[in-house]
Design an enzyme around this catalytic site. Structure first.
Site, PDB file in Angstrom:
ATOM      1  N   GLY A  39       0.823  -1.205   0.000  1.00  0.00           N
ATOM      2  CA  GLY A  39       0.000   0.000   0.000  1.00  0.00           C
ATOM      3  C   GLY A  39       0.853   1.248   0.000  1.00  0.00           C
ATOM      4  N   ALA A  40       1.792   1.315   0.937  1.00  0.00           N
ATOM      5  CA  ALA A  40       2.647   2.498   1.053  1.00  0.00           C
ATOM      6  C   ALA A  40       3.515   2.673  -0.193  1.00  0.00           C
ATOM      7  CB  ALA A  40       3.518   2.377   2.300  1.00  0.00           C
ATOM      8  N   GLU A 134      -2.916  -7.100   0.557  1.00  0.00           N
ATOM      9  CA  GLU A 134      -2.054  -7.286   1.730  1.00  0.00           C
ATOM     10  C   GLU A 134      -2.738  -6.764   3.003  1.00  0.00           C
ATOM     11  OE1 GLU A 134       2.729  -7.433   1.640  1.00  0.00           O
ATOM     12  OE2 GLU A 134       1.941  -5.395   1.759  1.00  0.00           O
ATOM     13  N   THR A 213       0.761  -8.301 -15.849  1.00  0.00           N
ATOM     14  CA  THR A 213       2.193  -8.043 -16.007  1.00  0.00           C
ATOM     15  C   THR A 213       2.883  -9.375 -16.287  1.00  0.00           C
ATOM     16  OG1 THR A 213       2.577  -8.213 -13.622  1.00  0.00           O
ATOM     17  CG2 THR A 213       2.105  -6.025 -14.490  1.00  0.00           C
ATOM     18  N   GLY A 218       6.848  -7.800 -20.510  1.00  0.00           N
ATOM     19  CA  GLY A 218       6.099  -6.546 -20.436  1.00  0.00           C
ATOM     20  C   GLY A 218       4.732  -6.711 -19.823  1.00  0.00           C
ATOM     21  N   THR A 241      12.273  -5.717  -6.043  1.00  0.00           N
ATOM     22  CA  THR A 241      11.290  -5.437  -4.985  1.00  0.00           C
ATOM     23  C   THR A 241      10.632  -4.078  -5.235  1.00  0.00           C
ATOM     24  OG1 THR A 241      12.818  -6.537  -3.463  1.00  0.00           O
ATOM     25  CG2 THR A 241      10.926  -5.382  -2.490  1.00  0.00           C
ATOM     26  N   ASP A 245       4.813  -2.491  -7.595  1.00  0.00           N
ATOM     27  CA  ASP A 245       4.136  -1.375  -6.923  1.00  0.00           C
ATOM     28  C   ASP A 245       4.332  -0.070  -7.691  1.00  0.00           C
ATOM     29  OD1 ASP A 245       3.286  -3.087  -4.885  1.00  0.00           O
ATOM     30  OD2 ASP A 245       5.138  -2.799  -3.749  1.00  0.00           O
ATOM     31  N   ALA A 275      12.174   1.324 -11.465  1.00  0.00           N
ATOM     32  CA  ALA A 275      12.200   0.927 -10.052  1.00  0.00           C
ATOM     33  C   ALA A 275      13.107  -0.274  -9.803  1.00  0.00           C
ATOM     34  CB  ALA A 275      10.784   0.614  -9.573  1.00  0.00           C
ATOM     35  N   SER A 284      13.464   3.603  -4.971  1.00  0.00           N
ATOM     36  CA  SER A 284      13.678   3.471  -6.411  1.00  0.00           C
ATOM     37  C   SER A 284      12.496   3.989  -7.234  1.00  0.00           C
ATOM     38  CB  SER A 284      13.905   1.995  -6.728  1.00  0.00           C
ATOM     39  OG  SER A 284      12.829   1.221  -6.240  1.00  0.00           O
TER      40      SER A 284
END
Ligand code: RIB
EC number: 2.7.1.15
Length: 303
Positions: A39-40, A134, A213, A218, A241, A245, A275, A284
């Site tokens: 979420g963050a 999550e 994804t 791609g 990682t 997101d 990222a 990132s």
């Protein structure tokens, strides 16, 4: 405005030569701590991509709460609806191997106690609710009820999709973002074809945009009339990682400002690729200018 209802973690990251198999130990040098949580991460990615963003979620009363929120606060994400609950901030123990692949174990902490009630009065017509899997799925379902009542668009990222109930939420969202295996699980649960392109077309026939994804292949999506594909650019991968997101945050930002699906996919792919070039899920996340520059070099295939 994008309202993110989701998890907030502190990520404890160790770079290792090879990720451990069950029963194995892999040792690396220093443990690095980064702000994280799907979420963050998506809230920060959307903010960096140019959206006004409000984060609705929870941190605990421990020492991890402040570093978990630091990037969101610095970037100007609205944290006025955030709760501090008695208990532990969510954590993620993350191993990253040389090729950038990761392995994640999450301790949910107070993320397991977020409530959709906190969204009351936070969503308006034309705004976007951005969620992931999550947080408790029953609360995510109630959040969709609230978004529907307010006339807000729902963008749902099925990650990390460990529960079959995720498919029921996917079937209610306006835009569903999944990786290939999550998409196949959602498709199976909904009785739809499991091949990505056929799944996206079948979801589009029910009025939803399904975005899949495909890693190094791609991304693809279908809007009911057109199948879109965007191939990723070549980048030097350091850590994957948070790449998903960054993709979700940038895609949501583009759709929220009214961009068409092809452009939104190109911006999402650009953000997700950039990222991967640095360690950490949030550090990132690229800004709007970098996303626009790289997105302009990508070709969107329509078929
Ligand atoms: O998507 C990456 C995130 O998953 C990490 O930041 C970690 O906190 C886990 O939630």
């Amino acid at each position: 405005m994008i309202v993110v209802f989701g998890s907030i973690n502190l990520d404890l990251v160790v770079m290792v030569k090879r990720l451990p198999l069950p029963g194995e130990t892999s040792a690396g040098p220093d443990c690095q701590t980064f702000a994280g949580g799907k979420g963050a991460n998506q809230a920060l990615a959307a903010r960096r991509a140019g959206a006004a963003v409000r984060m609705v979620g929870a941190v605990g009363t421990d020492a991890f709460a402040t570093p978990a929120l630091a990037n969101l606060a610095a970037a100007g994400v609205d944290l006025s609806a955030l709760r501090r609950l008695e208990g532990s901030t969510g954590i993620a123990m993350i191993g990253v191997e040389a090729a950038g692949e990761n392995l994640i174990i999450v301790g949910s902490g107070v993320n397991a106690r977020v409530s959709a009630n906190w969204l009351s009065g936070q969503l308006a017509a034309g705004e976007t609710l951005l969620m992931q899997a999550e947080i408790p799925l029953a609360e995510a379902a109630r959040a969709i009820d609230l978004a529907e009542a307010a006339g807000a668009r729902v963008i749902f990222n099925t990650a990390p999709a460990t529960d079959p109930a995720v498919a029921r939420l996917a079937a209610r969202a306006d835009v569903v973002i999944s990786n290939e295996s999550e998409a196949a699980d959602v498709a199976a649960a909904l009785g739809l074809p499991q091949v990505a392109a056929a799944y996206a077309a079948a979801m589009a026939a029910t009025g939803r945009i399904a975005v899949v994804t495909l890693g190094s292949d791609g991304v693809l999506a279908h809007d009911g009339t057109t199948l879109y594909r965007v191939a990723p650019p070549q980048v030097a991968v350091v850590d994957t990682t948070g790449a998903g997101d960054a993709f979700c945050g940038a895609l949501a930002t583009a759709l929220d400002r009214g961009a068409d699906l092809g452009q939104a996919l190109a911006e999402g792919v650009a953000a997700g690729s950039l990222a991967c070039t640095a360690t950490g899920a949030q550090s990132s996340a690229p800004d709007a200018a970098d996303i626009a520059r790289l997105a302009a070099t990508l070709s969107v295939r329509r078929g």
